[in-house]
Motif scaffolding. Structure first.
Motif, PDB file in Angstrom:
ATOM      1  N   CYS A 134       0.996  -1.211  -0.339  1.00 31.72           N
ATOM      2  CA  CYS A 134       0.006   0.024  -0.022  1.00 31.72           C
ATOM      3  C   CYS A 134       0.789   1.287  -0.005  1.00 31.72           C
ATOM      4  CB  CYS A 134      -0.917  -0.020   1.259  1.00 31.72           C
ATOM      5  SG  CYS A 134      -2.279   1.525   0.985  1.00 31.72           S
ATOM      6  N   ASN A 177      -0.551   4.349   0.794  1.00 33.93           N
ATOM      7  CA  ASN A 177      -1.131   5.298   1.468  1.00 33.93           C
ATOM      8  C   ASN A 177      -0.701   5.102   2.963  1.00 33.93           C
ATOM      9  OD1 ASN A 177      -2.986   6.631  -0.555  1.00 33.93           O
ATOM     10  ND2 ASN A 177      -3.917   4.582  -0.462  1.00 33.93           N
ATOM     11  N   CYS A 223      -2.758   5.515   6.237  1.00 32.18           N
ATOM     12  CA  CYS A 223      -4.050   5.366   6.867  1.00 32.18           C
ATOM     13  C   CYS A 223      -4.040   5.005   8.394  1.00 32.18           C
ATOM     14  CB  CYS A 223      -5.248   4.677   6.301  1.00 32.18           C
ATOM     15  SG  CYS A 223      -5.462   4.824   4.617  1.00 32.18           S
ATOM     16  N   TYR A 245      -5.225   4.198  10.674  1.00 30.18           N
ATOM     17  CA  TYR A 245      -6.201   3.066  11.586  1.00 30.18           C
ATOM     18  C   TYR A 245      -5.799   1.618  10.883  1.00 30.18           C
ATOM     19  CZ  TYR A 245      -8.936   4.402   7.464  1.00 30.18           C
ATOM     20  OH  TYR A 245      -9.022   4.757   6.079  1.00 30.18           O
ATOM     21  N   PHE A 280      -1.956  -2.008   7.288  1.00 31.95           N
ATOM     22  CA  PHE A 280      -1.155  -1.954   5.999  1.00 31.95           C
ATOM     23  C   PHE A 280      -0.529  -0.788   5.741  1.00 31.95           C
ATOM     24  CE2 PHE A 280      -3.919  -5.745   4.034  1.00 31.95           C
ATOM     25  CZ  PHE A 280      -3.214  -6.684   5.134  1.00 31.95           C
ATOM     26  N   SER A 281      -0.904   0.198   6.394  1.00 38.45           N
ATOM     27  CA  SER A 281      -0.220   1.633   6.185  1.00 38.45           C
ATOM     28  C   SER A 281       1.124   1.605   5.676  1.00 38.45           C
ATOM     29  CB  SER A 281      -0.369   2.256   7.358  1.00 38.45           C
ATOM     30  OG  SER A 281      -0.322   3.880   7.119  1.00 38.45           O
ATOM     31  N   GLY A 322      -4.293  -3.976  -0.905  1.00 32.94           N
ATOM     32  CA  GLY A 322      -3.949  -2.395  -0.480  1.00 32.94           C
ATOM     33  C   GLY A 322      -4.101  -1.525  -1.854  1.00 32.94           C
ATOM     34  N   LYS A 351      -5.170   8.193  -1.317  1.00 30.19           N
ATOM     35  CA  LYS A 351      -6.183   8.324  -0.573  1.00 30.19           C
ATOM     36  C   LYS A 351      -6.745   9.471   0.153  1.00 30.19           C
ATOM     37  CE  LYS A 351      -9.119   5.110   2.268  1.00 30.19           C
ATOM     38  NZ  LYS A 351      -8.973   3.943   3.242  1.00 30.19           N
ATOM     39  N   GLN A 398      -4.961  -7.227   8.324  1.00 28.31           N
ATOM     40  CA  GLN A 398      -4.988  -5.791   8.342  1.00 28.31           C
ATOM     41  C   GLN A 398      -5.959  -5.379   9.369  1.00 28.31           C
ATOM     42  OE1 GLN A 398      -8.382  -4.494   5.542  1.00 28.31           O
ATOM     43  NE2 GLN A 398      -7.129  -2.754   5.101  1.00 28.31           N
TER      44      GLN A 398
END
Ligand code: SF4
Length: 370
Positions: free
Chosen positions: A85, A87, A89, A91, A94-95, A130, A199, A337
């Motif tokens: 991924c 991005n 995020c 929360y 997988f950020s 992701g 995102k 995740q």
């Protein structure tokens, strides 16, 4: 051509929230007494004034669901293809900045995972990735759909938002539905939780269901991540989005999901907690708003909660889910995740549904006419 953005821009978050909290017992009773309900009724049904009427809402929701869907529940399984991924995020495990081993399944691995899901009886599959355009872009998705198309009647994706022509391409290759959750409709909060990557573009995500509707998709799944902001306001804006889409793209079906942030150590704490009672209230409110809307429940929720809610309005449910790529067979230990709460095997969940008088539906769609 205008999109949902034009409509959303006419609303002020705080005014909307206040109008929900201002709903009275009388508004709730009026909403309960109607045969068709509008978004003002929805506000009343998610307001604190409706909390004492939860039993009445649940009974009505059950009746309407039985009338429209019979005693049925559809079963589906998510399959994670990749945890790569680009991005951030706040929360999500997988950020991009989380130091975890990244992997994307190859053809042989995908087929091992699908063989497991087929052995469990699944015919509806949800492919999840992701958001990494280079590794899991539209070509990868097209290839994955082609690879498994003969095995599943219903292929849904939950991946990065795409352009209209990319959706058209995937639909032509057998894509049935797309899930895309706005997470929160509060622009400033959205920015805080999505500081980097594609995102972070609130409007591009917001207009994704419009692009899907224009592409002629069979079904669009909506939702918010409850806990990022006040759940009552976010659920209202999700309902507003749904009603706008239903009117604009009337040939498309819609489903609603209810992921919520739960307080737990090490994860993002919800800004506004949504209790189990709140979630039941919300599910019933959506059913009372719309008879045809599919309501979906994942394994994020506990066994106890899921066993209780399946008779109150839910129409599709997952079981035995793994939220890591290869999690069923290929690499069981990779990082998930999010944590699954209901870990029961598929057969046990199917038996539970039957014991509650529900017919388990594995397939309600055939794409072999295409
Ligand atoms: S929520 Fe989706 S986009 Fe955000 S970090 Fe997780 S996988 Fe990536």
């Amino acid at each position: 051509m205008s999109t949902f953005k034009t409509l959303l821009n006419q609303y002020n978050w705080n005014d909307t929230l206040q109008s929900i909290y201002a709903k009275t017992e009388n508004d709730v009773l009026q909403a309960l007494g109607k045969s068709t309900r509008d978004l003002e009724d929805f506000k009343a049904l998610v307001s604190p004034a409706a909390a004492p009427y939860l039993e009445d809402m649940a009974q009505l929701s059950q009746q309407i669901t039985k009338k429209r869907f019979g005693n049925t529940i559809q079963m589906y399984a998510p399959m994670y293809l990749s945890n790569e991924c680009q991005n951030i995020c706040t929360y999500c495990g997988f950020s991009m900045t989380n130091k975890i081993p990244r992997r994307t399944l190859n053809d042989a691995e995908i087929l091992k995972e699908t063989a497991f899901l087929k052995s469990k009886g699944y015919d509806h599959i949800l492919l999840v990735t992701g958001e990494a355009n280079r590794t899991v872009g539209v070509e990868y998705l097209k290839h994955a759909i082609q690879l498994i198309r003969s095995q599943f009647s219903n292929i849904t994706i939950e991946v990065q938002p795409l352009d209209q022509d990319e959706y058209e391409l995937l639909i032509a290759h057998g894509l049935y539905a797309v899930l895309v959750y706005q997470e929160t409709y509060h622009r400033d909060e959205y920015k805080k939780h999505h500081p980097k990557g594609k995102k972070s573009n609130f409007d591009y995500r917001l207009e994704t269901p419009d692009r899907l509707g224009k592409a002629g998709i069979h079904k669009i799944g909506l939702g918010s991540l409850y806990g990022l902001e006040d759940w009552r306001a976010d659920s209202f804006f999700t309902a507003l989005h749904f009603k706008y889409l239903q009117k604009t793209y009337w040939k498309t079906k819609y489903s609603m999901s209810f992921p919520r942030l739960r307080p737990f150590s090490g994860g993002l704490e919800p800004k506004v907690e949504m209790t189990d009672r709140d979630l039941v209230q919300l599910i019933c409110a959506y059913r009372l708003l719309d008879e045809d809307l599919e309501l979906s429940m994942s394994t994020r929720e506990s066994e106890l909660f899921r066993d209780h809610i399946v008779n109150l309005g839910i129409t599709s449910i997952s079981a035995e889910s793994k939220t890591n790529p290869g999690g069923y067979v290929v690499e069981k230990q990779s990082l998930e995740q999010f944590e699954i709460s209901d870990e029961r095997p598929t057969e046990v969940v199917a038996e539970m549904l039957k014991s509650k008088g529900l017919e388990v539906v594995w397939k309600d769609w055939a794409n072999n006419w295409q």
